[in-house]
Motif scaffolding. Structure first.
Motif, PDB file in Angstrom:
ATOM      1  N   PRO A   1       0.836  -1.197   0.000  1.00 24.49           N
ATOM      2  CA  PRO A   1       0.000   0.000   0.000  1.00 24.49           C
ATOM      3  C   PRO A   1       0.873   1.250   0.000  1.00 24.49           C
ATOM      4  CG  PRO A   1       0.008  -1.042   2.172  1.00 24.49           C
ATOM      5  CD  PRO A   1       0.763  -1.954   1.251  1.00 24.49           C
ATOM      6  N   ALA A   2       0.395   2.316  -0.624  1.00 23.94           N
ATOM      7  CA  ALA A   2       1.198   3.548  -0.711  1.00 23.94           C
ATOM      8  C   ALA A   2       1.181   4.293   0.624  1.00 23.94           C
ATOM      9  CB  ALA A   2       0.646   4.437  -1.817  1.00 23.94           C
ATOM     10  N   GLY A   3       2.333   4.845   0.975  1.00 28.31           N
ATOM     11  CA  GLY A   3       2.404   5.807   2.072  1.00 28.31           C
ATOM     12  C   GLY A   3       2.212   5.272   3.472  1.00 28.31           C
ATOM     13  N   GLU A   4       2.344   3.955   3.679  1.00 27.05           N
ATOM     14  CA  GLU A   4       2.053   3.414   5.017  1.00 27.05           C
ATOM     15  C   GLU A   4       3.272   3.055   5.841  1.00 27.05           C
ATOM     16  OE1 GLU A   4      -0.846   0.313   5.165  1.00 27.05           O
ATOM     17  OE2 GLU A   4      -2.412   1.626   4.376  1.00 27.05           O
ATOM     18  N   ALA A   5       4.364   2.670   5.167  1.00 30.69           N
ATOM     19  CA  ALA A   5       5.521   2.162   5.924  1.00 30.69           C
ATOM     20  C   ALA A   5       6.294   3.314   6.572  1.00 30.69           C
ATOM     21  CB  ALA A   5       6.430   1.368   5.011  1.00 30.69           C
ATOM     22  N   ASP A   6       6.829   3.056   7.748  1.00 32.70           N
ATOM     23  CA  ASP A   6       7.663   4.056   8.427  1.00 32.70           C
ATOM     24  C   ASP A   6       9.134   3.884   8.080  1.00 32.70           C
ATOM     25  OD1 ASP A   6       5.782   5.519  10.354  1.00 32.70           O
ATOM     26  OD2 ASP A   6       5.260   3.405  10.608  1.00 32.70           O
ATOM     27  N   LEU A   7       9.526   2.645   7.811  1.00 37.78           N
ATOM     28  CA  LEU A   7      10.946   2.397   7.529  1.00 37.78           C
ATOM     29  C   LEU A   7      11.094   1.102   6.734  1.00 37.78           C
ATOM     30  CD1 LEU A   7      13.894   2.976   9.899  1.00 37.78           C
ATOM     31  CD2 LEU A   7      13.695   0.720   8.858  1.00 37.78           C
ATOM     32  N   ILE A   8      12.001   1.161   5.765  1.00 36.84           N
ATOM     33  CA  ILE A   8      12.373  -0.040   5.007  1.00 36.84           C
ATOM     34  C   ILE A   8      13.860  -0.253   5.228  1.00 36.84           C
ATOM     35  CG2 ILE A   8      12.615  -1.039   2.700  1.00 36.84           C
ATOM     36  CD1 ILE A   8      10.087   0.567   1.903  1.00 36.84           C
ATOM     37  N   ILE A   9      14.203  -1.467   5.624  1.00 38.95           N
ATOM     38  CA  ILE A   9      15.615  -1.789   5.875  1.00 38.95           C
ATOM     39  C   ILE A   9      16.002  -2.930   4.949  1.00 38.95           C
ATOM     40  CG2 ILE A   9      15.126  -3.465   7.731  1.00 38.95           C
ATOM     41  CD1 ILE A   9      17.552  -2.269   9.246  1.00 38.95           C
ATOM     42  N   SER A  10      17.255  -2.912   4.485  1.00 40.37           N
ATOM     43  CA  SER A  10      17.681  -4.005   3.614  1.00 40.37           C
ATOM     44  C   SER A  10      19.190  -4.188   3.647  1.00 40.37           C
ATOM     45  CB  SER A  10      17.233  -3.727   2.168  1.00 40.37           C
ATOM     46  OG  SER A  10      17.621  -4.796   1.326  1.00 40.37           O
ATOM     47  N   ASN A  11      19.592  -5.431   3.692  1.00 42.24           N
ATOM     48  CA  ASN A  11      20.983  -5.805   3.431  1.00 42.24           C
ATOM     49  C   ASN A  11      20.944  -6.653   2.161  1.00 42.24           C
ATOM     50  OD1 ASN A  11      23.588  -6.687   3.342  1.00 42.24           O
ATOM     51  ND2 ASN A  11      23.417  -8.067   5.096  1.00 42.24           N
ATOM     52  N   PRO A  12      20.910  -5.977   1.001  1.00 42.53           N
ATOM     53  CA  PRO A  12      20.741  -6.724  -0.248  1.00 42.53           C
ATOM     54  C   PRO A  12      22.077  -7.334  -0.680  1.00 42.53           C
ATOM     55  CG  PRO A  12      21.059  -4.419  -0.755  1.00 42.53           C
ATOM     56  CD  PRO A  12      21.093  -4.539   0.750  1.00 42.53           C
ATOM     57  N   PRO A  13      22.068  -8.207  -1.684  1.00 46.17           N
ATOM     58  CA  PRO A  13      23.343  -8.659  -2.243  1.00 46.17           C
ATOM     59  C   PRO A  13      24.072  -7.445  -2.814  1.00 46.17           C
ATOM     60  CG  PRO A  13      21.483  -9.907  -3.138  1.00 46.17           C
ATOM     61  CD  PRO A  13      20.901  -8.756  -2.404  1.00 46.17           C
ATOM     62  N   TYR A  14      25.344  -7.270  -2.479  1.00 44.57           N
ATOM     63  CA  TYR A  14      26.020  -6.062  -2.981  1.00 44.57           C
ATOM     64  C   TYR A  14      27.452  -6.271  -3.450  1.00 44.57           C
ATOM     65  CZ  TYR A  14      27.595  -5.601   1.990  1.00 44.57           C
ATOM     66  OH  TYR A  14      28.112  -5.801   3.245  1.00 44.57           O
ATOM     67  N   LEU A  15      27.887  -7.509  -3.565  1.00 43.15           N
ATOM     68  CA  LEU A  15      29.267  -7.709  -4.031  1.00 43.15           C
ATOM     69  C   LEU A  15      29.345  -7.515  -5.549  1.00 43.15           C
ATOM     70  CD1 LEU A  15      30.466 -10.723  -1.846  1.00 43.15           C
ATOM     71  CD2 LEU A  15      30.529  -8.264  -1.350  1.00 43.15           C
ATOM     72  N   THR A  16      30.484  -6.970  -5.995  1.00 45.77           N
ATOM     73  CA  THR A  16      30.696  -6.752  -7.426  1.00 45.77           C
ATOM     74  C   THR A  16      31.118  -8.072  -8.078  1.00 45.77           C
ATOM     75  OG1 THR A  16      33.044  -6.287  -7.135  1.00 45.77           O
ATOM     76  CG2 THR A  16      31.540  -4.415  -6.944  1.00 45.77           C
ATOM     77  N   ALA A  17      31.098  -8.085  -9.421  1.00 51.58           N
ATOM     78  CA  ALA A  17      31.517  -9.292 -10.143  1.00 51.58           C
ATOM     79  C   ALA A  17      32.956  -9.634  -9.782  1.00 51.58           C
ATOM     80  CB  ALA A  17      31.366  -9.074 -11.650  1.00 51.58           C
ATOM     81  N   GLN A  18      33.767  -8.593  -9.632  1.00 51.90           N
ATOM     82  CA  GLN A  18      35.172  -8.815  -9.273  1.00 51.90           C
ATOM     83  C   GLN A  18      35.296  -9.446  -7.878  1.00 51.90           C
ATOM     84  OE1 GLN A  18      37.346  -5.190  -9.561  1.00 51.90           O
ATOM     85  NE2 GLN A  18      39.328  -6.205  -9.738  1.00 51.90           N
ATOM     86  N   GLU A  19      34.504  -8.937  -6.928  1.00 52.46           N
ATOM     87  CA  GLU A  19      34.534  -9.507  -5.578  1.00 52.46           C
ATOM     88  C   GLU A  19      34.005 -10.948  -5.567  1.00 52.46           C
ATOM     89  OE1 GLU A  19      34.033  -5.491  -2.825  1.00 52.46           O
ATOM     90  OE2 GLU A  19      32.264  -6.316  -3.808  1.00 52.46           O
ATOM     91  N   MET A  20      32.972 -11.195  -6.388  1.00 46.85           N
ATOM     92  CA  MET A  20      32.405 -12.551  -6.453  1.00 46.85           C
ATOM     93  C   MET A  20      33.437 -13.555  -6.962  1.00 46.85           C
ATOM     94  SD  MET A  20      29.360 -12.603  -5.215  1.00 46.85           S
ATOM     95  CE  MET A  20      28.869 -14.272  -5.648  1.00 46.85           C
ATOM     96  N   ALA A  21      34.393 -13.057  -7.753  1.00 49.97           N
ATOM     97  CA  ALA A  21      35.405 -13.947  -8.341  1.00 49.97           C
ATOM     98  C   ALA A  21      36.535 -14.240  -7.359  1.00 49.97           C
ATOM     99  CB  ALA A  21      35.954 -13.321  -9.614  1.00 49.97           C
ATOM    100  N   SER A  22      36.576 -13.544  -6.227  1.00 49.33           N
ATOM    101  CA  SER A  22      37.688 -13.788  -5.298  1.00 49.33           C
ATOM    102  C   SER A  22      37.194 -13.844  -3.849  1.00 49.33           C
ATOM    103  CB  SER A  22      38.749 -12.704  -5.454  1.00 49.33           C
ATOM    104  OG  SER A  22      38.150 -11.437  -5.306  1.00 49.33           O
TER     105      SER A  22
END
Ligand code: GLN
Length: 276
Positions: free
Chosen positions: A169-190
């Protein structure tokens, strides 16, 4: 001190395990229920249990997976193959959200890419009035998330954050938190051997590591109330890029906080109080 424990330390050191002594003590305690420094030695049954654990750790399986549980902030979570291990670096992300919500009565919170649920559960434990929803798409992570939220009042939803915003729903949440995947392709390779045994879907942020920040900053503003917050864990080198994404998508009051190791770790972005 006993020979079995000394051998275990030596085995883990030989395998290149960082903090081998700490890990050996943890595994010994897990297999026997006793502190190795005060113990004469394992029974035959304990010794064979320990041998299996030692080989798995020597093969660089994360200690967390072998123990099946790990502490985060002031509580304990179920962990295992298929879910990202909660990290001490993430505690400041959770603490930031708790601070921002201090004055908000019964806040509505979403933890996106929740994994074990550590961030959402941490918020719920410190703000018992909060209505927290943890969203996770991975079927492998799901059993850990549901076990961890059980009895906490936190709701778990199996969904993909690439499209989940459409159902909010629009306009209802007070806070959204996330620890998404964030490694780069280079980091994924090592990756460190341990991290390489954690789920790729929890780590891989695309070529430049920013794929999920693009989605989050572009699509999750509508779900927040005016003045609501987006709190994001980031990689140590991503602050500038994520703040720029926030500005490009009309978030305000962007700022960055460091983790206890002194690395940039949290980005705060606010939805404007008034949309001009
Ligand atoms: N902090 C993790 C690591 O160092 C990455 C977690 C993530 O991508 N969200 O490997």
């Amino acid at each position: 001190m006993n020979t079995a424990y000394q051998n275990l330390c030596a085995r883990l050191m030989m395998a290149g395990v960082p903090d081998a002594r700490f890990d050996a003590a943890q595994l010994y305690q897990f297999a026997t229920g006793r502190d190795p420094r005060l113990d004469d030695g394992p029974t035959p049954a304990e010794a064979s249990r320990l041998a299996v654990l030692a080989e798995r750790r020597a093969a660089r399986e994360p200690l967390q997976y072998l123990l099946g549980e790990w502490d985060f902030m002031d509580f304990t979570l179920k962990v295992g193959r298929g879910v990202l291990c909660p990290r001490a670096d993430s505690e400041v992300v959770c603490e930031t959200a708790i601070e921002l919500l201090q004055e908000v009565p019964a806040p509505t919170v979403y933890d996106l890419c929740a994994g074990t649920g550590c961030l959402g559960i941490g918020i719920a434990k410190h703000l018992p009035e909060a209505k927290v929803t943890c969203v996770e798409k991975s079927a492998d992570a799901w059993p850990y998330l549901t076990a961890n939220v059980s009895g906490t009042g936190v709701q778990a939803v199996q969904n993909d954050i690439l499209t989940y915003y459409k159902s909010l729903p629009a306009g209802e949440a007070d806070l959204i938190i996330s620890n998404p995947p964030y490694l780069t392709a280079q980091e994924m390779a090592s990756l460190m051997p341990e991290t390489a045994k954690e789920p790729t879907v929890a780590l891989d942020g695309g070529a430049d590591g920013l794929d999920f920040y693009r989605v989050l900053t572009a699509n999750y503003r509508d779900a927040l109330r005016p003045g609501g917050w987006l709190v994001l864990e980031i990689g140590y080198a991503q602050a500038e890029d994520v703040l720029a994404l926030g500005a490009a998508h009309h978030w305000v009051n962007g700022s960055c906080r460091k983790d206890c190791g002194g690395n940039d770790r949290v980005i705060l972005l606010q939805k404007p109080e008034k949309i001009s």
